[in-house]
Design an enzyme around this catalytic site. Structure first.
Site, PDB file in Angstrom:
ATOM      1  N   LYS A  13       0.832  -1.212   0.000  1.00  0.00           N
ATOM      2  CA  LYS A  13       0.000   0.000   0.000  1.00  0.00           C
ATOM      3  C   LYS A  13       0.870   1.266   0.000  1.00  0.00           C
ATOM      4  O   LYS A  13       0.667   2.171  -0.794  1.00  0.00           O
ATOM      5  CB  LYS A  13      -0.942   0.011   1.221  1.00  0.00           C
ATOM      6  CG  LYS A  13      -1.851  -1.213   1.316  1.00  0.00           C
ATOM      7  CD  LYS A  13      -2.754  -1.162   2.530  1.00  0.00           C
ATOM      8  CE  LYS A  13      -2.040  -1.196   3.865  1.00  0.00           C
ATOM      9  NZ  LYS A  13      -1.323  -2.465   4.143  1.00  0.00           N
ATOM     10  N   ARG A  88      -9.907   0.437   8.647  1.00  0.00           N
ATOM     11  CA  ARG A  88      -9.496  -0.923   9.004  1.00  0.00           C
ATOM     12  C   ARG A  88     -10.598  -1.691   9.719  1.00  0.00           C
ATOM     13  O   ARG A  88     -10.391  -2.852  10.067  1.00  0.00           O
ATOM     14  CB  ARG A  88      -8.276  -0.851   9.915  1.00  0.00           C
ATOM     15  CG  ARG A  88      -6.931  -1.108   9.214  1.00  0.00           C
ATOM     16  CD  ARG A  88      -5.892  -0.916  10.269  1.00  0.00           C
ATOM     17  NE  ARG A  88      -4.637  -1.540  10.132  1.00  0.00           N
ATOM     18  CZ  ARG A  88      -3.538  -0.948   9.647  1.00  0.00           C
ATOM     19  NH1 ARG A  88      -3.586   0.234   9.112  1.00  0.00           N
ATOM     20  NH2 ARG A  88      -2.394  -1.579   9.692  1.00  0.00           N
ATOM     21  N   ARG A 127      11.722  -5.035   5.016  1.00  0.00           N
ATOM     22  CA  ARG A 127      11.331  -3.634   4.734  1.00  0.00           C
ATOM     23  C   ARG A 127      12.188  -2.639   5.514  1.00  0.00           C
ATOM     24  O   ARG A 127      12.483  -2.819   6.675  1.00  0.00           O
ATOM     25  CB  ARG A 127       9.864  -3.441   5.122  1.00  0.00           C
ATOM     26  CG  ARG A 127       9.442  -1.974   5.111  1.00  0.00           C
ATOM     27  CD  ARG A 127       7.955  -1.794   5.073  1.00  0.00           C
ATOM     28  NE  ARG A 127       7.247  -2.268   6.249  1.00  0.00           N
ATOM     29  CZ  ARG A 127       5.923  -2.249   6.365  1.00  0.00           C
ATOM     30  NH1 ARG A 127       5.168  -1.799   5.372  1.00  0.00           N
ATOM     31  NH2 ARG A 127       5.345  -2.699   7.458  1.00  0.00           N
ATOM     32  N   ARG A 161      11.056  -0.530  11.053  1.00  0.00           N
ATOM     33  CA  ARG A 161      10.016  -0.397  12.061  1.00  0.00           C
ATOM     34  C   ARG A 161      10.169  -1.447  13.138  1.00  0.00           C
ATOM     35  O   ARG A 161      10.450  -2.608  12.843  1.00  0.00           O
ATOM     36  CB  ARG A 161       8.639  -0.535  11.401  1.00  0.00           C
ATOM     37  CG  ARG A 161       8.186   0.740  10.742  1.00  0.00           C
ATOM     38  CD  ARG A 161       6.986   0.561   9.867  1.00  0.00           C
ATOM     39  NE  ARG A 161       5.875  -0.153  10.514  1.00  0.00           N
ATOM     40  CZ  ARG A 161       4.684  -0.307   9.958  1.00  0.00           C
ATOM     41  NH1 ARG A 161       4.450   0.209   8.762  1.00  0.00           N
ATOM     42  NH2 ARG A 161       3.739  -0.975  10.571  1.00  0.00           N
ATOM     43  N   ARG A 172      -0.705  -8.921  13.591  1.00  0.00           N
ATOM     44  CA  ARG A 172      -1.297  -7.913  12.706  1.00  0.00           C
ATOM     45  C   ARG A 172      -2.151  -8.579  11.620  1.00  0.00           C
ATOM     46  O   ARG A 172      -3.198  -8.060  11.239  1.00  0.00           O
ATOM     47  CB  ARG A 172      -0.199  -7.032  12.095  1.00  0.00           C
ATOM     48  CG  ARG A 172       0.344  -6.021  13.101  1.00  0.00           C
ATOM     49  CD  ARG A 172       1.788  -5.668  12.866  1.00  0.00           C
ATOM     50  NE  ARG A 172       2.032  -4.905  11.665  1.00  0.00           N
ATOM     51  CZ  ARG A 172       3.213  -4.815  11.053  1.00  0.00           C
ATOM     52  NH1 ARG A 172       4.268  -5.482  11.530  1.00  0.00           N
ATOM     53  NH2 ARG A 172       3.354  -4.077   9.995  1.00  0.00           N
TER      54      ARG A 172
HETATM   55  P1  ADP Z   1       2.216  -1.875   3.217  1.00  0.00           P
HETATM   56  O1  ADP Z   1       2.212  -0.354   3.156  1.00  0.00           O
HETATM   57  O2  ADP Z   1       0.998  -2.474   2.562  1.00  0.00           O
HETATM   58  O3  ADP Z   1       2.427  -2.419   4.598  1.00  0.00           O
HETATM   59  P2  ADP Z   1       4.766  -1.627   1.806  1.00  0.00           P
HETATM   60  O4  ADP Z   1       4.434  -0.766   0.621  1.00  0.00           O
HETATM   61  O5  ADP Z   1       5.492  -0.973   2.930  1.00  0.00           O
HETATM   62  O6  ADP Z   1       3.442  -2.384   2.338  1.00  0.00           O
HETATM   63  O7  ADP Z   1       5.585  -2.873   1.241  1.00  0.00           O
HETATM   64  C1  ADP Z   1       6.120  -3.866   2.131  1.00  0.00           C
HETATM   65  C2  ADP Z   1       7.500  -4.290   1.639  1.00  0.00           C
HETATM   66  O8  ADP Z   1       7.363  -5.019   0.412  1.00  0.00           O
HETATM   67  C3  ADP Z   1       8.461  -3.125   1.350  1.00  0.00           C
HETATM   68  O9  ADP Z   1       9.756  -3.517   1.751  1.00  0.00           O
HETATM   69  C4  ADP Z   1       8.378  -2.944  -0.183  1.00  0.00           C
HETATM   70  O10 ADP Z   1       9.606  -2.448  -0.717  1.00  0.00           O
HETATM   71  C5  ADP Z   1       8.103  -4.375  -0.653  1.00  0.00           C
HETATM   72  N1  ADP Z   1       7.214  -4.422  -1.821  1.00  0.00           N
HETATM   73  C6  ADP Z   1       6.101  -3.653  -2.050  1.00  0.00           C
HETATM   74  N2  ADP Z   1       5.505  -4.004  -3.213  1.00  0.00           N
HETATM   75  C7  ADP Z   1       6.231  -5.047  -3.711  1.00  0.00           C
HETATM   76  C8  ADP Z   1       6.127  -5.871  -4.897  1.00  0.00           C
HETATM   77  N3  ADP Z   1       5.112  -5.690  -5.780  1.00  0.00           N
HETATM   78  N4  ADP Z   1       7.036  -6.845  -5.073  1.00  0.00           N
HETATM   79  C9  ADP Z   1       8.044  -7.040  -4.175  1.00  0.00           C
HETATM   80  N5  ADP Z   1       8.220  -6.316  -3.063  1.00  0.00           N
HETATM   81  C10 ADP Z   1       7.320  -5.320  -2.816  1.00  0.00           C
HETATM   82  P1  AMP Z   2       0.529   0.440   9.474  1.00  0.00           P
HETATM   83  O1  AMP Z   2       1.609   1.478   9.353  1.00  0.00           O
HETATM   84  O2  AMP Z   2      -0.647   0.737   8.600  1.00  0.00           O
HETATM   85  O3  AMP Z   2       1.062  -0.959   9.306  1.00  0.00           O
HETATM   86  O4  AMP Z   2      -0.030   0.558  10.967  1.00  0.00           O
HETATM   87  C1  AMP Z   2       0.800   0.327  12.088  1.00  0.00           C
HETATM   88  C2  AMP Z   2      -0.057   0.166  13.347  1.00  0.00           C
HETATM   89  O5  AMP Z   2      -0.792   1.378  13.600  1.00  0.00           O
HETATM   90  C3  AMP Z   2      -1.121  -0.918  13.270  1.00  0.00           C
HETATM   91  O6  AMP Z   2      -0.596  -2.210  13.603  1.00  0.00           O
HETATM   92  C4  AMP Z   2      -2.150  -0.415  14.297  1.00  0.00           C
HETATM   93  O7  AMP Z   2      -1.705  -0.662  15.620  1.00  0.00           O
HETATM   94  C5  AMP Z   2      -2.102   1.087  14.072  1.00  0.00           C
HETATM   95  N1  AMP Z   2      -3.076   1.545  13.052  1.00  0.00           N
HETATM   96  C6  AMP Z   2      -2.786   2.127  11.852  1.00  0.00           C
HETATM   97  N2  AMP Z   2      -3.900   2.452  11.183  1.00  0.00           N
HETATM   98  C7  AMP Z   2      -4.934   2.037  11.966  1.00  0.00           C
HETATM   99  C8  AMP Z   2      -6.352   2.070  11.810  1.00  0.00           C
HETATM  100  N3  AMP Z   2      -6.950   2.578  10.715  1.00  0.00           N
HETATM  101  N4  AMP Z   2      -7.113   1.569  12.824  1.00  0.00           N
HETATM  102  C9  AMP Z   2      -6.552   1.075  13.943  1.00  0.00           C
HETATM  103  N5  AMP Z   2      -5.216   0.999  14.137  1.00  0.00           N
HETATM  104  C10 AMP Z   2      -4.415   1.477  13.173  1.00  0.00           C
END
Ligand code: ADP
Ligand code: AMP
Length: 223
Positions: A13, A88, A127, A161, A172
């Protein structure tokens, strides 16, 4: 055009939101980023949510709805908003619909990034991101060009993170399936859902999102 990117942690995302921001001048509203900012600046709310986030649970609907309400007021004009990690829960989805109506805004598309759980451990544990501009990287699939230096802004402030561990991911994911995955049916029933294969390489995901947004762009342009 205002859109939601939906999918479990690691679905891509943030990565795709970053591309939409660069290409279309959209504004990324990530509740995860907002909550982490509140934690690191030590606000009272930030301290309150710290334990919940560390455990991989969801913070209360009230807190995240409040954050989005406030952020939307500063988000007028431009290329529209990308909701990343929000809503969410069904309560958050209903609250978002109410907020948008009240502010005279529309929801134009919901993109679900569909992935297999098996891919997520590698995505999450590999990541890292830039602490200055937010660019997202991965040890294997998207390393920086120069080791330790952000490609986008040149910063050396690259971070991982604290919750990007296999154990936290398990919790999660559980939260995702229990509380967030019902939103897939919710938005499908509203005729707003487009499903994209999140397992494809990043450029292919980007192209599939672009294609899925075409009808929404048309409608948003017409209105
Ligand atoms: P989210 O925001 O949904 O938690 P991220 O965009 O942070 O996910 O992506 C999670 C990890 O996967 C990051 O390290 C990113 O570089 C990698 N990633 C994202 N999209 C792809 C893809 N299509 N193929 C391979 N790796 C990806
Ligand atoms: P994310 O960066 O989206 O992976 O979110 C990290 C953490 O923030 C999650 O594991 C939740 O603890 C909290 N969080 C983020 N967005 C939400 C949401 N829309 N509702 C509830 N908790 C959230």
């Amino acid at each position: 055009m205002n859109i939601i990117l939906l999918g479990p942690p690691g679905a891509g995302k943030g990565t795709q939101a970053g591309i939409l921001v660069k290409q279309r001048g959209m504004l990324q509203l990530s509740t995860g980023d907002m909550l982490r900012a509140a934690r690191s600046s030590g606000t009272e709310m930030g301290q309150r949510v710290a334990g919940v986030m560390d455990r991989g649970e969801l913070v209360t609907d009230e807190i995240v709805i409040g954050l989005i309400d406030e952020a939307l007021d500063g988000a007028r004009g431009g290329g529209g908003v990308i909701f990343d990690g929000f809503p969410r829960t069904l309560a958050q989805a209903d609250a978002l619909a109410g907020l948008l109506t009240r502010k005279g805004l529309s929801l134009d598309a919901v993109i679900e990034l569909r992935v297999d759980d098996d891919a997520l451990v590698d995505r999450i544990t590999g990541r890292f991101s830039c602490g200055d501009c937010g660019a997202v990287y991965h040890d294997r699939t998207r390393p920086t060009q120069v080791d330790g230096v952000c490609d986008s802004c040149g910063s050396t402030n690259l971070k991982r993170r604290a919750d990007d561990t296999e154990e936290s991911l398990r919790q999660r994911l559980m939260e995702y399936y229990k509380k967030t995955s019902p939103l897939v049916g919710y938005y499908h029933a509203h005729g707003q859902l487009a499903v994209v294969n999140g397992l494809a390489p990043m450029a292919e995901v980007e192209a599939a999102i672009s294609a899925a947004l075409k009808p929404a762009l048309q409608t948003a342009g017409d209105s």
